[in-house]
Design a protein around this motif. Structure first.
Motif, PDB file in Angstrom:
ATOM      1  N   PHE A 231       0.795  -1.225   0.000  1.00 22.17           N
ATOM      2  CA  PHE A 231       0.000   0.000   0.000  1.00 22.17           C
ATOM      3  C   PHE A 231       0.833   1.284   0.000  1.00 22.17           C
ATOM      4  N   LEU A 232       2.090   1.199   0.449  1.00 20.09           N
ATOM      5  CA  LEU A 232       2.912   2.396   0.587  1.00 20.09           C
ATOM      6  C   LEU A 232       4.231   2.245  -0.165  1.00 20.09           C
ATOM      7  N   ASP A 233       4.733   3.358  -0.679  1.00 17.43           N
ATOM      8  CA  ASP A 233       5.992   3.369  -1.415  1.00 17.43           C
ATOM      9  C   ASP A 233       7.131   3.646  -0.436  1.00 17.43           C
ATOM     10  N   PHE A 234       7.833   2.593  -0.054  1.00 12.11           N
ATOM     11  CA  PHE A 234       8.890   2.715   0.955  1.00 12.11           C
ATOM     12  C   PHE A 234      10.169   3.347   0.410  1.00 12.11           C
ATOM     13  N   LYS A 235      10.154   3.737  -0.866  1.00 14.82           N
ATOM     14  CA  LYS A 235      11.288   4.466  -1.431  1.00 14.82           C
ATOM     15  C   LYS A 235      11.176   5.963  -1.156  1.00 14.82           C
ATOM     16  N   LYS A 236       9.980   6.408  -0.802  1.00 12.57           N
ATOM     17  CA  LYS A 236       9.766   7.829  -0.553  1.00 12.57           C
ATOM     18  C   LYS A 236      10.286   8.213   0.833  1.00 12.57           C
ATOM     19  N   GLU A 237      10.918   9.382   0.903  1.00 13.25           N
ATOM     20  CA  GLU A 237      11.566   9.826   2.128  1.00 13.25           C
ATOM     21  C   GLU A 237      10.581   9.980   3.289  1.00 13.25           C
ATOM     22  N   ALA A 238       9.398  10.490   2.991  1.00 15.47           N
ATOM     23  CA  ALA A 238       8.404  10.698   4.054  1.00 15.47           C
ATOM     24  C   ALA A 238       7.987   9.384   4.703  1.00 15.47           C
ATOM     25  N   ILE A 239       7.979   8.310   3.916  1.00 18.48           N
ATOM     26  CA  ILE A 239       7.636   6.992   4.452  1.00 18.48           C
ATOM     27  C   ILE A 239       8.824   6.407   5.200  1.00 18.48           C
ATOM     28  N   LYS A 240      10.019   6.587   4.650  1.00 17.63           N
ATOM     29  CA  LYS A 240      11.228   6.076   5.313  1.00 17.63           C
ATOM     30  C   LYS A 240      11.367   6.652   6.724  1.00 17.63           C
ATOM     31  N   LYS A 241      11.097   7.944   6.867  1.00 19.50           N
ATOM     32  CA  LYS A 241      11.280   8.621   8.151  1.00 19.50           C
ATOM     33  C   LYS A 241      10.396   8.047   9.253  1.00 19.50           C
ATOM     34  N   LEU A 242       9.304   7.377   8.866  1.00 19.29           N
ATOM     35  CA  LEU A 242       8.379   6.838   9.857  1.00 19.29           C
ATOM     36  C   LEU A 242       8.939   5.607  10.562  1.00 19.29           C
ATOM     37  N   GLY A 243       9.928   4.967   9.939  1.00 20.51           N
ATOM     38  CA  GLY A 243      10.540   3.797  10.553  1.00 20.51           C
ATOM     39  C   GLY A 243       9.636   2.580  10.603  1.00 20.51           C
ATOM     40  N   MET A 244       8.688   2.511   9.715  1.00 19.29           N
ATOM     41  CA  MET A 244       7.785   1.367   9.685  1.00 19.29           C
ATOM     42  C   MET A 244       8.422   0.202   8.935  1.00 19.29           C
ATOM     43  N   ARG A 245       8.118  -1.013   9.338  1.00 12.72           N
ATOM     44  CA  ARG A 245       8.620  -2.183   8.648  1.00 12.72           C
ATOM     45  C   ARG A 245       7.700  -2.517   7.479  1.00 12.72           C
TER      46      ARG A 245
ATOM     47  N   GLU B  29      -5.432   1.573  -6.894  1.00 12.23           N
ATOM     48  CA  GLU B  29      -6.760   2.153  -6.693  1.00 12.23           C
ATOM     49  C   GLU B  29      -7.060   2.433  -5.227  1.00 12.23           C
ATOM     50  N   SER B  30      -6.244   1.923  -4.319  1.00 10.89           N
ATOM     51  CA  SER B  30      -6.534   2.086  -2.899  1.00 10.89           C
ATOM     52  C   SER B  30      -5.937   3.384  -2.369  1.00 10.89           C
ATOM     53  N   ILE B  31      -6.779   4.373  -2.176  1.00  8.47           N
ATOM     54  CA  ILE B  31      -6.325   5.631  -1.584  1.00  8.47           C
ATOM     55  C   ILE B  31      -6.975   5.844  -0.224  1.00  8.47           C
ATOM     56  N   ILE B  32      -7.767   4.877   0.227  1.00  5.28           N
ATOM     57  CA  ILE B  32      -8.402   4.928   1.535  1.00  5.28           C
ATOM     58  C   ILE B  32      -7.502   4.298   2.593  1.00  5.28           C
ATOM     59  N   THR B  33      -6.961   3.131   2.282  1.00  7.17           N
ATOM     60  CA  THR B  33      -6.218   2.359   3.278  1.00  7.17           C
ATOM     61  C   THR B  33      -4.882   2.975   3.689  1.00  7.17           C
ATOM     62  N   PRO B  34      -4.052   3.496   2.775  1.00 10.24           N
ATOM     63  CA  PRO B  34      -2.724   3.977   3.177  1.00 10.24           C
ATOM     64  C   PRO B  34      -2.692   4.982   4.330  1.00 10.24           C
ATOM     65  N   PRO B  35      -3.515   6.034   4.334  1.00 13.70           N
ATOM     66  CA  PRO B  35      -3.442   6.955   5.475  1.00 13.70           C
ATOM     67  C   PRO B  35      -3.775   6.272   6.801  1.00 13.70           C
ATOM     68  N   LEU B  36      -4.730   5.344   6.760  1.00 16.99           N
ATOM     69  CA  LEU B  36      -5.088   4.618   7.978  1.00 16.99           C
ATOM     70  C   LEU B  36      -3.943   3.738   8.457  1.00 16.99           C
TER      71      LEU B  36
ATOM     72  N   SER C  22      -0.820  -5.695   7.219  1.00 16.15           N
ATOM     73  CA  SER C  22      -1.771  -4.602   7.037  1.00 16.15           C
ATOM     74  C   SER C  22      -3.126  -4.987   7.640  1.00 16.15           C
ATOM     75  N   PHE C  23      -4.074  -4.094   7.550  1.00 12.52           N
ATOM     76  CA  PHE C  23      -5.424  -4.391   8.034  1.00 12.52           C
ATOM     77  C   PHE C  23      -6.438  -3.865   7.033  1.00 12.52           C
ATOM     78  N   ASN C  24      -7.656  -4.358   7.133  1.00  7.76           N
ATOM     79  CA  ASN C  24      -8.716  -3.966   6.200  1.00  7.76           C
ATOM     80  C   ASN C  24      -9.677  -2.999   6.891  1.00  7.76           C
ATOM     81  N   PRO C  25      -9.849  -1.777   6.367  1.00 11.51           N
ATOM     82  CA  PRO C  25     -10.705  -0.779   7.015  1.00 11.51           C
ATOM     83  C   PRO C  25     -12.175  -0.852   6.614  1.00 11.51           C
ATOM     84  N   GLY C  26     -12.598  -1.991   6.062  1.00  9.48           N
ATOM     85  CA  GLY C  26     -14.016  -2.154   5.715  1.00  9.48           C
ATOM     86  C   GLY C  26     -14.899  -2.375   6.918  1.00  9.48           C
ATOM     87  N   VAL C  27     -14.287  -2.765   8.034  1.00 13.70           N
ATOM     88  CA  VAL C  27     -14.975  -2.903   9.318  1.00 13.70           C
ATOM     89  C   VAL C  27     -14.101  -2.227  10.365  1.00 13.70           C
TER      90      VAL C  27
END
Length: 368
Positions: free
Chosen positions: A220-234, A280-287, A239-244
């Protein structure tokens, strides 16, 4: 006094005595029923033998369970089926908040008022599309940009301001369990929401080869981008599904979750932070970013997914589907449209549109 008058008086007294006895017996019977069903009032002993449409409507008391669902005009049949399944499978005091657009309100009200859902508790809220100005890219090729209602889940406290907890549900679901059980799921201290992890045993059955990394963050996320790298996420974090979503609205407000989500939406319009694997998923990444290792989990049986994905739903057995408490047809194949797995389960809860505008379409009749 003549003998005839005496006889008349005696008959009148006997009639009065008979009526008194009958009244006392009825009161005793009513008390018996009330003691057997204190919350239901005078419920007939054979209530369970009646068809759902003929049962006496029970007065639903106790704590309100707020459920938010969105209603898009072209998917209105899905909303009605979902609400019907929730309402019929629970005796809880469910109150629906239906978020929609202006052009759908009249159709929705008519559908609810002219069917067996006329007794449900609900309020209709109009989604303000200007909320998304500057937060999503106006890309005509993006799957979800034309569906503003999908972002309603970001604004839960605004739509249900009086509640401490609430449930958000996608419209392509059917609930087979008592929604109160989901509502009573424990959230860990400090957690604003609970989701179903994509690595749980139930959903893992539905993962399809060739569909990308659907069960971890790198999908869901582009780990090459600096803003994502800075978060230190693995990147391999499940992931999780935000449908519920089960939300603690007090924590949601205290942590200003809505604003955090908006900030990541705005940054994405500038830096394109989302993975192209699931473009197409632009809902899940921010969550995923905001709730990284800061969310509780929902019982996997309360979110059995991928019934709308190519071939995935067929991996489930009929016995497993029957035991599932919530079914989700996420994916391209919806049970009211193109052929999907277990669309016959969805059909049981669909209520025909009294206006005739919405009709389920089956590409291959009988192929469910």
């Amino acid at each position: 006094m003549t003998l005839r008058r005496v006889n008349v008086v005696i008959l009148v007294l006997l009639a009065v005595a008979f009526l008194i006895i009958v009244q006392r017996n009825l009161l005793n019977f009513s008390d018996f029923l009330h003691s057997e069903h204190p919350d239901a009032g005078a419920v007939l002993p054979f209530e369970s033998e009646l068809s759902p449409d003929l049962r006496l409507e029970l007065v639903r008391k106790g704590e309100e369970i707020p459920v938010l669902i969105t209603a898009a005009e072209e998917r209105l049949g899905a909303v009605v089926a979902a609400m019907n399944s929730i309402y019929q499978n629970s005796k809880a005091n469910v109150v629906f908040t239906i978020v929609t657009l202006n052009d759908t309100v009249d159709h929705l009200k008519m559908w609810l008022s002219r069917t067996k859902l006329k007794n449900i508790k609900y309020k209709i809220v109009i989604f303000k599309t200007e909320l998304l100005d500057g937060k999503i890219t106006k890309d005509p090729q993006s799957f979800e940009t034309a569906k503003p209602l999908t972002f309603a889940r970001f604004y839960l406290p605004a739509y249900i301001p009086e509640a401490e907890k609430a449930i958000y549900l996608d419209d392509d679901i059917i609930v087979q369990g008592d929604i109160q059980e989901l509502y009573e799921t424990n959230l860990k201290p400090g957690h604003a929401a609970a989701f179903s992890d994509d690595c749980d045993s139930a959903s893992a059955k539905g993962i399809i080869r060739g569909a990308g990394n659907q069960n971890n963050y790198i999908g869901f996320l582009d780990f090459k981008k600096e803003a994502i790298k800075k978060l230190g996420m693995r990147a391999n974090t499940c992931s999780f599904n935000p449908g519920v979503i089960l939300a603690n609205l007090t924590e949601w407000k205290n942590q200003n979750i809505t604003r955090q989500l908006e900030q990541w939406m705005e940054l994405n319009t500038l830096e394109d932070l989302y993975s192209k694997t699931l473009a197409e998923s632009i809902i899940t990444p921010p969550l995923l970013i905001v709730f990284y290792k800061r969310h509780s989990t929902i019982d996997p049986m309360w979110h059995v997914r991928h019934l709308g994905a190519t071939g995935a739903g067929k991996r489930y057995s009929p016995q497993f589907i029957k035991a599932a408490k919530l079914l989700h047809w996420n994916g391209h194949y919806k049970p009211w449209g193109r052929t999907s797995s277990f669309s016959d389960v969805w059909d049981k809860w669909f209520i025909p549109d009294p206006t005739g505008k919405f009709n389920p379409v089956r590409r291959h009749a009988g192929d469910n």
